[in-house]
Design an enzyme around this catalytic site. Structure first.
Site, PDB file in Angstrom:
ATOM      1  N   PHE A   1       0.857  -1.197   0.000  1.00  0.00           N
ATOM      2  CA  PHE A   1       0.000   0.000   0.000  1.00  0.00           C
ATOM      3  C   PHE A   1       0.891   1.244   0.000  1.00  0.00           C
ATOM      4  O   PHE A   1       0.765   2.125   0.837  1.00  0.00           O
ATOM      5  CB  PHE A   1      -0.933  -0.028   1.225  1.00  0.00           C
ATOM      6  CG  PHE A   1      -2.167   0.823   1.069  1.00  0.00           C
ATOM      7  CD1 PHE A   1      -2.870   0.866  -0.127  1.00  0.00           C
ATOM      8  CD2 PHE A   1      -2.643   1.576   2.141  1.00  0.00           C
ATOM      9  CE1 PHE A   1      -4.014   1.646  -0.264  1.00  0.00           C
ATOM     10  CE2 PHE A   1      -3.791   2.352   2.017  1.00  0.00           C
ATOM     11  CZ  PHE A   1      -4.477   2.382   0.809  1.00  0.00           C
TER      12      PHE A   1
ATOM     13  N   GLU B   1      14.927   5.009  -9.664  1.00  0.00           N
ATOM     14  CA  GLU B   1      14.690   3.845  -8.803  1.00  0.00           C
ATOM     15  C   GLU B   1      15.407   4.081  -7.475  1.00  0.00           C
ATOM     16  O   GLU B   1      16.291   4.942  -7.384  1.00  0.00           O
ATOM     17  CB  GLU B   1      15.262   2.579  -9.460  1.00  0.00           C
ATOM     18  CG  GLU B   1      14.642   2.191 -10.794  1.00  0.00           C
ATOM     19  CD  GLU B   1      13.194   1.728 -10.679  1.00  0.00           C
ATOM     20  OE1 GLU B   1      12.893   0.902  -9.819  1.00  0.00           O
ATOM     21  OE2 GLU B   1      12.365   2.222 -11.463  1.00  0.00           O
TER      22      GLU B   1
ATOM     23  N   LYS C   1      12.235  -3.958 -19.335  1.00  0.00           N
ATOM     24  CA  LYS C   1      11.055  -3.611 -20.146  1.00  0.00           C
ATOM     25  C   LYS C   1      11.148  -4.191 -21.564  1.00  0.00           C
ATOM     26  O   LYS C   1      10.151  -4.645 -22.131  1.00  0.00           O
ATOM     27  CB  LYS C   1      10.882  -2.095 -20.166  1.00  0.00           C
ATOM     28  CG  LYS C   1      10.491  -1.559 -18.778  1.00  0.00           C
ATOM     29  CD  LYS C   1      10.640  -0.060 -18.652  1.00  0.00           C
ATOM     30  CE  LYS C   1      10.306   0.389 -17.238  1.00  0.00           C
ATOM     31  NZ  LYS C   1      10.680   1.781 -16.951  1.00  0.00           N
TER      32      LYS C   1
HETATM   33  N1  HSE Z   1      12.905   4.657 -12.666  1.00  0.00           N
HETATM   34  C1  HSE Z   1      11.994   4.454 -13.742  1.00  0.00           C
HETATM   35  C2  HSE Z   1      12.195   5.543 -14.773  1.00  0.00           C
HETATM   36  C3  HSE Z   1      10.582   4.450 -13.224  1.00  0.00           C
HETATM   37  O1  HSE Z   1      13.033   6.436 -14.543  1.00  0.00           O
HETATM   38  O2  HSE Z   1      11.574   5.505 -15.820  1.00  0.00           O
HETATM   39  C4  HSE Z   1       9.607   3.684 -14.059  1.00  0.00           C
HETATM   40  O3  HSE Z   1       9.934   2.321 -14.221  1.00  0.00           O
END
Ligand code: HSE
Length: 346
Positions: free
Chosen positions: A10, A214, A229
């Site tokens: 949460f 991050e 990704k």
């Molecule tokens: N740290 C990632 C970015 C956040 O800068 O795009 C999304 O995954």
């Protein structure tokens, strides 16, 4: 029929989703016939609540945002406190588990175990955590299918921007030979600021302060976030069982202000490009900084914005531009997966 949710975690995304349900719940019911109820929340730090008849969303948000915990949520008959994540997943009456807990980017845990437990218990999972999709897509999608439940993860690539659903739904029938894009906001922000003359270190610090990076920004600047990704895109869009170790990956930490000036003089711009291409049946992927020509649609993507170009045999090149992160945007990515489960689309 009410769609019952158990939130595992949460934090920002879970609260973002709860705010959307609090503020748009009536509109979602009236316009789409989608009626969601949060029956459980299990958060490692904030505490856990379960009520089979549903929790009061406004109260949950009020309590967590004023105290940082769920302990002050009022007692009522039938309310259960203190269940851990796996108990919540297995024993709650939720239809869908919303997995938005902190996950180790290298192991994908505990999110992978949460998915396994949910599927085996006959519950759908919706998530924005990249780990389980990047590391265990083949296993988990087969497990979901075998248990006749759904698995939604639109938010893993470009948050609420439909980077996964658009090619699967709106571009179906095309042979997509290549996807290439900017999937990391932090590095694109740094490159934008370096072009304005700011040092790499100062731009990274700003990106951290703005909340793009991050927890450990190595994942951003060395390309590992974009790598996760592109592995997801390879598996989901190109149906190729690539893993992280199959992808050559280079970040932007070596780029200097001189490199930026050199690109500018050549009428180009550095971008951290993640790409996935098909030659015959062979799919390859990579992440690396590239000097792209200013006429490339990806060259105009500045700041923390993300973008992806799909090379389609029928529709031609199509570029999608949008947010790659954010509380509301990622909350929306969870919502759209839930709406699609409600509609029987995934
Ligand atoms: N740290 C990632 C970015 C956040 O800068 O795009 C999304 O995954």
């Amino acid at each position: 029929m009410t769609h019952k949710l158990a939130l595992i975690g949460f934090g920002t995304v879970g609260q973002g989703l709860a705010e959307i349900l609090r503020d748009k719940g009536a509109a979602l019911r009236n316009n789409l016939g989608f009626d969601a109820q949060i029956v459980a929340i299990s958060d490692f730090i904030k505490g856990s609540l379960y009520h089979p008849g549903g929790l009061d969303i406004a109260k949950l948000l009020e309590v967590v945002q004023s105290t940082g915990k769920l302990d002050a949520y009022p007692d009522s008959p039938g309310l259960v406190r203190g269940w851990d994540s796996l108990t919540t997943i297995r024993q709650s009456n939720a239809d869908t588990v919303v997995e938005v807990a902190y996950t180790d980017i290298n192991t994908g845990q505990p999110a992978i175990d949460h998915c396994r437990a949910a599927f085996i218990s006959g519950k759908n999972v919706v998530m924005s955590n990249k780990g389980p999709v990047a590391l265990a897509y083949q296993e988990l999608s087969a497990l979901a299918k075998g248990n006749n439940v759904r698995w939604g993860f639109e938010g893993t690539v470009m948050s609420g921007t439909p980077a996964l659903r658009m090619p699967l739904v709106s571009l179906a029938g095309n042979d997509i030979r290549e996807v290439r894009g900017i999937f990391n906001g932090t590095t694109n922000y740094i490159l934008t600021k370096m072009e304005e003359g700011m040092s790499y270190e100062a731009a990274l610090k700003q990106a951290q302060e703005l909340g793009y990076a991050e927890a450990d920004p190595t994942a951003d600047v060395e390309g590992f976030d974009a790598l996760g990704k592109v592995v997801i895109l390879a598996n989901v869009i190109m149906n190729a069982p690539l893993t992280k170790k199959d992808v050559a990956c280079q970040g932007i930490s070596q780029l200097t202000l001189e490199d930026i000036a050199r690109a500018k003089a050549a009428g180009k711009r550095w971008k951290l490009i993640a790409r996935c291409s098909k030659e015959g049946d062979r799919v390859t992927a990579s992440v690396a900084p590239e000097m792209v020509s200013l006429s490339d649609p990806l060259a105009s993507i500045m700041g923390a914005t993300n973008a992806i170009t799909y090379e389609c045999d029928l529709a031609g090149p199509i570029t999608l531009v949008g947010a790659g992160a954010g509380r509301v945007e990622t909350g929306f990515s969870i919502l759209i997966d839930l709406i699609n489960i409600h509609r029987g689309n995934i």
